[in-house]
Scaffold this motif. Structure first.
Motif, mmCIF file in Angstrom:
data_model
loop_
_atom_site.group_PDB
_atom_site.id
_atom_site.type_symbol
_atom_site.label_atom_id
_atom_site.label_comp_id
_atom_site.label_asym_id
_atom_site.label_seq_id
_atom_site.Cartn_x
_atom_site.Cartn_y
_atom_site.Cartn_z
ATOM 1 N N VAL A 186 0.845 -1.196 0.000
ATOM 2 C CA VAL A 186 0.000 0.000 0.000
ATOM 3 C C VAL A 186 0.878 1.243 0.000
ATOM 4 C CG1 VAL A 186 -1.641 1.306 1.389
ATOM 5 C CG2 VAL A 186 -1.889 -1.151 1.163
ATOM 6 N N LEU A 187 0.559 2.179 -0.868
ATOM 7 C CA LEU A 187 1.300 3.439 -0.904
ATOM 8 C C LEU A 187 0.460 4.539 -0.282
ATOM 9 C CD1 LEU A 187 2.849 3.644 -4.464
ATOM 10 C CD2 LEU A 187 3.888 2.853 -2.367
ATOM 11 N N THR A 188 1.111 5.389 0.472
ATOM 12 C CA THR A 188 0.448 6.576 1.002
ATOM 13 C C THR A 188 1.233 7.773 0.492
ATOM 14 O OG1 THR A 188 0.028 5.290 2.985
ATOM 15 C CG2 THR A 188 -0.398 7.641 3.102
ATOM 16 N N MET A 189 0.502 8.711 -0.099
ATOM 17 C CA MET A 189 1.197 9.891 -0.614
ATOM 18 C C MET A 189 1.122 10.998 0.426
ATOM 19 S SD MET A 189 0.549 11.543 -4.269
ATOM 20 C CE MET A 189 1.790 12.538 -5.049
ATOM 21 N N LEU A 190 2.198 11.721 0.573
ATOM 22 C CA LEU A 190 2.204 12.814 1.546
ATOM 23 C C LEU A 190 2.013 14.129 0.815
ATOM 24 C CD1 LEU A 190 5.285 11.739 3.694
ATOM 25 C CD2 LEU A 190 2.876 11.333 4.157
ATOM 26 N N ASP A 191 1.152 14.980 1.369
ATOM 27 C CA ASP A 191 0.999 16.282 0.729
ATOM 28 C C ASP A 191 2.114 17.210 1.213
ATOM 29 O OD1 ASP A 191 -1.740 17.507 2.814
ATOM 30 O OD2 ASP A 191 0.356 17.072 3.263
ATOM 31 N N GLU A 192 2.019 18.465 0.807
ATOM 32 C CA GLU A 192 3.135 19.369 1.124
ATOM 33 C C GLU A 192 3.347 19.530 2.607
ATOM 34 O OE1 GLU A 192 2.744 21.322 -3.069
ATOM 35 O OE2 GLU A 192 1.565 22.098 -1.395
ATOM 36 N N LYS A 193 2.315 19.377 3.372
ATOM 37 C CA LYS A 193 2.488 19.520 4.811
ATOM 38 C C LYS A 193 2.889 18.205 5.451
ATOM 39 C CE LYS A 193 -0.591 23.402 5.668
ATOM 40 N NZ LYS A 193 -1.439 23.464 4.473
ATOM 41 N N GLY A 194 3.104 17.205 4.640
ATOM 42 C CA GLY A 194 3.489 15.907 5.185
ATOM 43 C C GLY A 194 2.330 15.092 5.697
ATOM 44 N N ARG A 195 1.125 15.491 5.354
ATOM 45 C CA ARG A 195 -0.035 14.721 5.805
ATOM 46 C C ARG A 195 -0.316 13.613 4.797
ATOM 47 N NH1 ARG A 195 -3.652 19.864 6.802
ATOM 48 N NH2 ARG A 195 -3.339 19.779 4.533
ATOM 49 N N PRO A 196 -0.621 12.465 5.324
ATOM 50 C CA PRO A 196 -0.818 11.339 4.394
ATOM 51 C C PRO A 196 -2.204 11.364 3.733
ATOM 52 C CG PRO A 196 -1.054 10.617 6.670
ATOM 53 C CD PRO A 196 -0.712 12.079 6.726
ATOM 54 N N GLN A 197 -2.210 11.001 2.480
ATOM 55 C CA GLN A 197 -3.472 10.782 1.790
ATOM 56 C C GLN A 197 -3.357 9.447 1.086
ATOM 57 O OE1 GLN A 197 -2.880 14.174 -0.352
ATOM 58 N NE2 GLN A 197 -4.271 15.473 0.821
ATOM 59 N N GLY A 243 6.500 12.682 -6.143
ATOM 60 C CA GLY A 243 5.986 13.068 -4.837
ATOM 61 C C GLY A 243 6.708 12.320 -3.736
ATOM 62 N N ARG A 244 6.134 12.411 -2.546
ATOM 63 C CA ARG A 244 6.733 11.765 -1.387
ATOM 64 C C ARG A 244 5.781 10.692 -0.892
ATOM 65 N NH1 ARG A 244 7.091 15.565 2.695
ATOM 66 N NH2 ARG A 244 9.000 14.701 3.548
ATOM 67 N N TYR A 245 6.340 9.522 -0.614
ATOM 68 C CA TYR A 245 5.504 8.361 -0.328
ATOM 69 C C TYR A 245 5.942 7.618 0.918
ATOM 70 C CZ TYR A 245 3.878 8.776 -5.140
ATOM 71 O OH TYR A 245 3.320 9.213 -6.306
ATOM 72 N N LEU A 246 4.964 6.940 1.497
ATOM 73 C CA LEU A 246 5.237 5.913 2.498
ATOM 74 C C LEU A 246 4.780 4.585 1.907
ATOM 75 C CD1 LEU A 246 3.787 7.549 5.730
ATOM 76 C CD2 LEU A 246 6.134 7.653 4.882
ATOM 77 N N VAL A 247 5.556 3.534 2.166
ATOM 78 C CA VAL A 247 5.248 2.223 1.610
ATOM 79 C C VAL A 247 5.001 1.259 2.766
ATOM 80 C CG1 VAL A 247 6.042 0.421 0.049
ATOM 81 C CG2 VAL A 247 6.870 2.761 -0.235
ATOM 82 N N SER A 248 3.920 0.511 2.701
ATOM 83 C CA SER A 248 3.631 -0.393 3.822
ATOM 84 C C SER A 248 2.933 -1.655 3.350
ATOM 85 C CB SER A 248 2.749 0.302 4.860
ATOM 86 O OG SER A 248 1.502 0.628 4.294
ATOM 87 N N VAL A 249 2.969 -2.666 4.208
ATOM 88 C CA VAL A 249 2.162 -3.880 4.018
ATOM 89 C C VAL A 249 1.455 -4.151 5.350
ATOM 90 C CG1 VAL A 249 3.648 -4.953 2.287
ATOM 91 C CG2 VAL A 249 4.061 -5.411 4.688
ATOM 92 N N ASN A 269 -6.026 14.842 -5.518
ATOM 93 C CA ASN A 269 -4.805 14.823 -4.717
ATOM 94 C C ASN A 269 -3.663 15.637 -5.281
ATOM 95 O OD1 ASN A 269 -5.536 13.480 -2.521
ATOM 96 N ND2 ASN A 269 -4.837 11.479 -3.163
ATOM 97 N N ASN A 270 -3.925 16.404 -6.287
ATOM 98 C CA ASN A 270 -2.766 17.138 -6.836
ATOM 99 C C ASN A 270 -2.426 18.309 -5.917
ATOM 100 O OD1 ASN A 270 -5.201 18.315 -7.458
ATOM 101 N ND2 ASN A 270 -4.417 19.314 -9.291
ATOM 102 N N PRO A 271 -1.228 18.776 -6.059
ATOM 103 C CA PRO A 271 -0.782 19.836 -5.146
ATOM 104 C C PRO A 271 -1.673 21.078 -5.270
ATOM 105 C CG PRO A 271 1.029 19.123 -6.565
ATOM 106 C CD PRO A 271 -0.172 18.392 -7.019
ATOM 107 N N ALA A 272 -2.001 21.653 -4.160
ATOM 108 C CA ALA A 272 -2.914 22.791 -4.155
ATOM 109 C C ALA A 272 -2.245 23.994 -4.780
ATOM 110 C CB ALA A 272 -3.338 23.086 -2.724
#
Lengths: 574, 562
Positions: free
Chosen positions: B151-162, B189-195, B516-519
């Protein structure tokens, strides 16, 4: 590189206690060839004879262990699903002839091995990678090299952004590999390739021109690249209408079977501005196809007569699939001759009878189309009746399995078929006569088979085939036939039996009616597929005559008395 | 280099006053298509040839390819002969990412083609080269973990996950037999990767026994300790390995279903469960995890947690009481679900007012569903029955309580809707109530054509609409016991259509979701926009058929409070 090995499924049986209580368990373990348990493998337990209510599924734990608890006294079969790259060795022939049944208290070990792996790259005419296209491996020959009957294609695996795919968990055999083939009906969502033609390794558009790849378990084959052409395929389209049936669902599934083993499903639904449920299949190569349509109704299932279509160079439109009601057949079980019982003290329990309805007129199609199961099994209700619902027109036979070793099937009598009218089944008069050649079931018929009669006094015949010349070897696959010697029973299919001889020469016939018989050995032809034995030879009138002739020539006779257990019969093989 | 944006420009004006078309008349003429849709596909501003562009019916339940064309050497595409309808326009290019559309698949833009449309030109589909993340998933003993979802989670500019979760790609985001995975076609972008899964959020299905606790790359069980993966456009991050910490085992839950009065086992009944969350609320549910066998027995496997078990959720004459269980670390057995015979209701379905025989002929292809909402458990039990040619129906197996009716999903024009239910000649509105052991016969379910529609536009003045907002319109029918809600997405040109309405008064409101695109939008402007959107409200009267037009205007030049 790992070396392929043969794996034996080892079963450890604990004899169930005579007073086995309700609520027992069946336990076991799934192990890999290195002895390590395999986790998260789905194990299914089927109570023999129940349609769907008796299925339990669990998965193995971290150590490969599984358990089914709180089970009733019954017979069960176990199936392990191929998963996570592991495959199970297919059962040997004799095991398939008599399916393995388990009981509570059994502890089962199932061995799996890492399946074969095929990997490669898919590129287009410009040598660019083809991204996220489905690649499937289709087995064309089985492990023994014989042409594979039926279609087995692997679950589709998709190429990544470099065009690389990896298919794992393959059983032993010879395969062709194709990109963008319509298989398995796996529809992840729209892709650019949906209306384009498939491409076979290395650069073919049809299976005939594809290169074959031999796959062994535990072996990885690399470099299986595919040149993807990407031409537009043709379409087949039409409508689904209610023929004599009333279609209650807004959308109906339509299946397409291809002569090259393809399979896909389209949804026939009413599009805006139209009145009929239209469907379309895309991206098809030229060739022969079969289309079927089925709808589950509130009361009764509906199905259309299959349509055969030949696609050659152009789209085909205007196919009409008319849905008509499916049929049902019911009957009851009667037990005869209880005064001659072999074991009067025993109790005959209702729930151990099993009646199977088997369709036998699809041989011609079996090679290419229609891989549905063609036999259905049922238990009896508390009135000793059985009913089969929702099956399609065709030719069927009833096969009855005896609940214990002392009963044999004496007769199956049929009433005349009645047209589909509610309540007609009960009032039908017996047409008389012994049912011999099965029955042909027409669209929408509700039929009543009179009775399946079991009788007491069954005998058992067991023994060994020995080569006449000492030291000679028996052929690898032998079949033994039991043929009635009494001329009056010559056309009684129920008196004929056949069994596959085990590799060491032993054989067993159970539930045989008392009388005089002849034995006949026949070599099983090499092209008979291991995984799909043909119907009993005695079902065909000409074959019966041949069997009788050959049996007279071989001249091995045996007489079985009521309740006799003859376990040391030796049959010489020339 | 500034990131390209997904833009739409429509160079055609629509005559709103001309839209007085009745739906009935439309059905037969819809076949003749006269509209043209065209535009261009670019990657980083450069036109790209040979890309498949698809135009798909949004109401198409099948997965047919729809209409497709390829871009030419200049990156241009053109659809001709398009019939009126709602479509999704998008490029099918798996190796590329669409910068703006990151939430739900399908990727693309909603378009409404109206009758008499000619040219809809100037669509611009802007893509960027997709990036990739690859790695391997193993356990603490270095054993590969195959077939596990990544599962990928994308981080927005403030580092909040979406959550970047394209359901259509989930078949690609899975480890192979050696534990390797590669996810591609990602926007920069910036991502977190998890299972794995968090126990409190997770409602299982599929009967797995071994689950892994949610673990982020490289081996963190807490999101705050996860390592962030930075992807540039068309870039690649390899070696993004995950070592899962612990495996959790599911336990076997078994029991049987018996008749509450006689104690006899009930065979062949579906058994389901609902997850009870920590805060007492309900999590996901599965109606038919298993079926009881010939002796009424069942067995399912569940990971640790609190659940509510029940039987007969989807079909049959019986329903059961609920049974609360807690699964910890060992099997749970001996659960007894008490089944009760549900009530039977029957009656006849009739049409309101004058109708023609063709309507009666259609009735047997519809089915009537009754849903019962049990107050204490928020569980919905639904049963259905076909409507006979004479209009008769019979539904059994309902638990006591409030019952609402609905018609089976109808596809196509000439839809019917339930106007009211009559019991003993008295209108009950759209709901009836039955007590325990009570039956209800001789009901009359009155149907009416749902032929009206509301069309309209969301007009923005004094500024441009934020491109990262997708707006929706909701219409709520006033004056009924059970308010029915209808909705529609506002498409790229600001238009919306809400169809299949019956006559009455409706209140219309707006809502929205984020892409989800950058504001890019000025925060002040965004705030004004959203505030006005939330406050927008209109009430309209809709006739039995025909189109009612509604226009919402948001004035972004108005400051807050005015």
């Amino acid at each position: 590189m790992t070396i392929a090995r043969y794996f034996i499924i080892a079963i450890f049986l604990f004899a169930p206690s005579a007073a086995a209580r309700q609520g027992g368990a069946i336990t076991g373990r799934v192990v890999a060839d290195d002895g390590e348990g395999v986790a998260n493998v789905m194990v299914s337990l089927f109570a023999v004879g129940s349609q769907s209510g008796g299925t339990r599924t669990t998965a193995t734990d971290e150590n490969g262990k599984f358990r089914f608890s709180d089970l009733d006294q019954n017979e069960y079969t176990i199936a392990v699903s191929y998963s996570r790259g592991y495959v199970q060795t297919p059962p040997s022939e004799a095991e398939r002839q008599r399916p393995r049944y388990y009981r509570i208290g059994d502890d089962v070990t199932v061995t799996m091995t890492r399946g074969g792996v095929i990997t490669g790259r898919v590129t287009n005419a410009n040598s660019e990678p083809v991204i996220a296209v489905a690649v499937t491996a289709v087995r064309v020959r089985d492990a023994g090299g014989a042409p594979a009957r039926g279609v087995y294609s692997s679950r589709p695996r998709f190429t990544n952004d470099r065009g690389v795919y990896r298919i794992y968990g393959l059983t032993q055999g010879t395969y062709v590999v194709a990109a963008n083939r319509r298989d398995n009906n796996f529809r992840p969502g729209p892709a650019p390739y949906d209306d384009e033609l498939p491409a076979y390794h290395p650069a073919a558009t049809t299976r005939a021109d594809a290169a074959e790849i031999k796959v062994s378990v535990g072996v990885e084959i690399t470099g299986v690249d595919i040149r993807y052409g990407g031409g537009r395929g043709h379409t087949i389209s039409g409508v689904v209408s209610g023929g004599k049936g009333i279609v209650t669902r807004p959308a109906v599934n339509v299946h397409l079977f291809g002569a090259q083993g393809e399979f896909s499903t389209a949804l026939a639904y009413i599009r805006p501005g139209e009145d009929n449920r239209g469907f379309t299949f895309y991206g098809l190569t030229d060739g022969e196809y079969l289309i079927t349509a089925r709808s589950a109704g509130v009361d009764q299932g509906l199905a259309a007569a299959p349509a055969r279509i030949r696609l050659s160079g152009a789209d085909v439109t205007g196919i009409e699939m008319k849905l008509d009601p499916l049929g049902s057949v019911s009957g009851r079980v009667v037990i005869d001759g209880l005064s001659n019982s072999c074991d009067p003290k025993r109790k005959i329990s209702l729930e151990r009878f099993l009646i199977t309805l088997m369709r036998d007129d699809l041989q011609a199609d079996a090679a290419n189309f229609l891989q549905y199961p063609r036999s259905f099994s049922q238990r009896l209700d508390e009135n000793w009746r059985f009913t089969f619902n929702n099956f399609e027109p065709g030719h069927y036979r009833i096969v009855a399995r005896s609940p214990d070793e002392h009963l044999y099937v004496k007769a199956i009598t049929a009433y005349a078929a009645t047209p589909a009218r509610r309540g007609a089944a009960r009032g039908a008069k017996p047409a008389g006569g012994v049912w011999q050649n099965g029955f042909t079931f027409r669209q929408g018929e509700k039929m009543t088979i009179g009775a399946v009669t079991f009788a007491e006094g069954a005998a058992i015949l067991r023994g060994k085939i020995a080569p006449e010349n000492e030291g000679a070897r028996l052929p690898s696959r032998l079949r033994l036939h039991l043929i009635p010697a009494d001329p009056k029973a010559a056309e009684d299919i129920l008196r004929y039996s056949e069994t596959i001889v085990r590799s060491e020469g032993s054989f067993a016939f159970n539930n045989i009616a008392p009388g005089k018989y002849r034995l006949l050995t026949r070599v099983v032809p090499d092209d008979e597929p291991i995984d799909r034995p043909p119907f009993p030879a005695a079902w065909d009138a000409n074959e019966r005559a041949n069997l009788r002739k050959e049996a007279v020539a071989m001249n091995v006779e045996v007489e079985l008395k009521p309740c006799q257990r003859l376990t040391d019969q030796v049959v010489k093989y020339r | 280099m500034p990131k390209p944006r997904f833009t739409i420009g429509i160079l055609v004006s629509i005559c709103w006053l001309c839209l007085d078309i009745s739906i009935q008349a439309q059905t037969k003429e819809a076949k003749a298509g006269t509209a043209t849709i065209s535009g261009r596909v670019t990657v980083n501003g450069e036109p790209v040839a040979n890309v498949v562009v698809a135009l798909q019916y949004t109401t198409d339940p099948s997965t047919s390819p729809g209409v497709r064309v390829r871009t030419d050497g200049a990156g241009q595409f053109r659809f001709t002969g398009v019939t009126a309808g709602h479509y999704l326009l998008g490029a099918l290019a798996p190796g590329f990412a669409s910068t703006s559309d990151r939430q739900y698949a399908p990727h693309g833009v909603l378009i409404t083609v109206l009758e008499g449309e000619n040219n809809m030109d100037g669509f611009s589909i802007e893509l960027e080269r997709g990036a990739a993340i690859a790695g391997r998933v193993t356990d603490s003993q270095r054993r590969a973990i195959p077939e596990e979802n990544v599962v990928l989670t994308m981080l927005d500019e403030k580092g909040r996950p979406q959550q970047l979760n394209s359901p259509m790609n989930s078949h690609l985001n899975i480890t192979d037999d050696r534990g390797y995975y590669r996810i591609f076609g990602l926007p920069a972008g910036r991502y977190l990767v998890s299972v794995g899964h968090n126990p409190q959020d997770f409602t299982p299905n599929g009967g797995r026994m071994v689950f892994y606790r949610k673990t982020y790359h490289p081996d963190a069980t807490e999101e705050s300790k996860a390592e962030v993966i930075e992807l540039s456009e068309g870039g690649e991050a390899t070696g993004v390995d995950i070592t899962v910490a612990e495996a959790k085992l599911a336990c076997l839950v078994s029991g049987r279903i018996v008749d509450a009065e006689t104690g006899k086992p009930i065979p062949m009944m579906g058994v389901g469960y609902m997850k009870v969350k920590e805060n007492g609320g309900n999590g996901g549910s599965t109606m038919n995890a298993s079926r009881s066998d010939a002796n009424g027995k069942f067995q399912i496997s569940l990971p640790p947690g609190k659940y509510s078990l029940f039987g007969g959720g989807s079909n049959g004459d019986y329903f059961t009481d609920q049974s609360r269980i807690e699964v910890e670390d060992k099997d749970v057995s001996g659960i007894e679900l008490k089944a009760r015979r549900g009530a039977t209701i029957s009656g006849v379905v009739v049409m309101e007012g004058a109708y023609d025989r063709a309507v009666l002929a259609r009735l047997p292809s519809l089915s009537l569903s009754a849903r019962n909402r049990s107050d204490d458990v928020w569980r919905v039990i639904s049963r259905s029955s076909r409507i006979n040619p004479d209009g008769g129906f019979r539904i059994s197996g309902l638990p006591p309580g409030k019952i609402t009716f609905s018609l089976s999903s109808q596809i196509g024009a000439n839809r019917l809707s339930i106007l009211r239910i009559e019991r003993d000649g008295v209108s009950q509105g759209r709901q009836i109530e039955i007590g325990a052991g009570e039956q209800a016969h001789y009901l009359r379910v009155v149907l009416v054509y749902a032929a009206a529609s509301i069309r309209g536009q969301l007009k923005i003045i004094g500024g441009a609409a934020p491109s990262e907002i997708v707006a929706r319109v909701y219409a709520r029918k006033l004056g009924g016991d059970e308010s029915a809600n209808f909705g529609s997405q506002v498409d790229a040109s600001g238009q919306f259509v809400i169809e299949w309405l019956t006559a009455g008064e409706y209140e219309l409101r707006l809502s929205y979701t984020h892409r989800n695109n950058p504001a890019k939008t000025d925060p002040q402007l965004m705030q004004t926009f959203l505030q006005q959107l939330r406050q927008a409200r209109q009430t309209v009267s809709v006739g039995a058929s025909g189109v009612t037009t509604v226009i919402f205007t948001l004035d972004l030049s108005r400051k807050e409070g005015q």
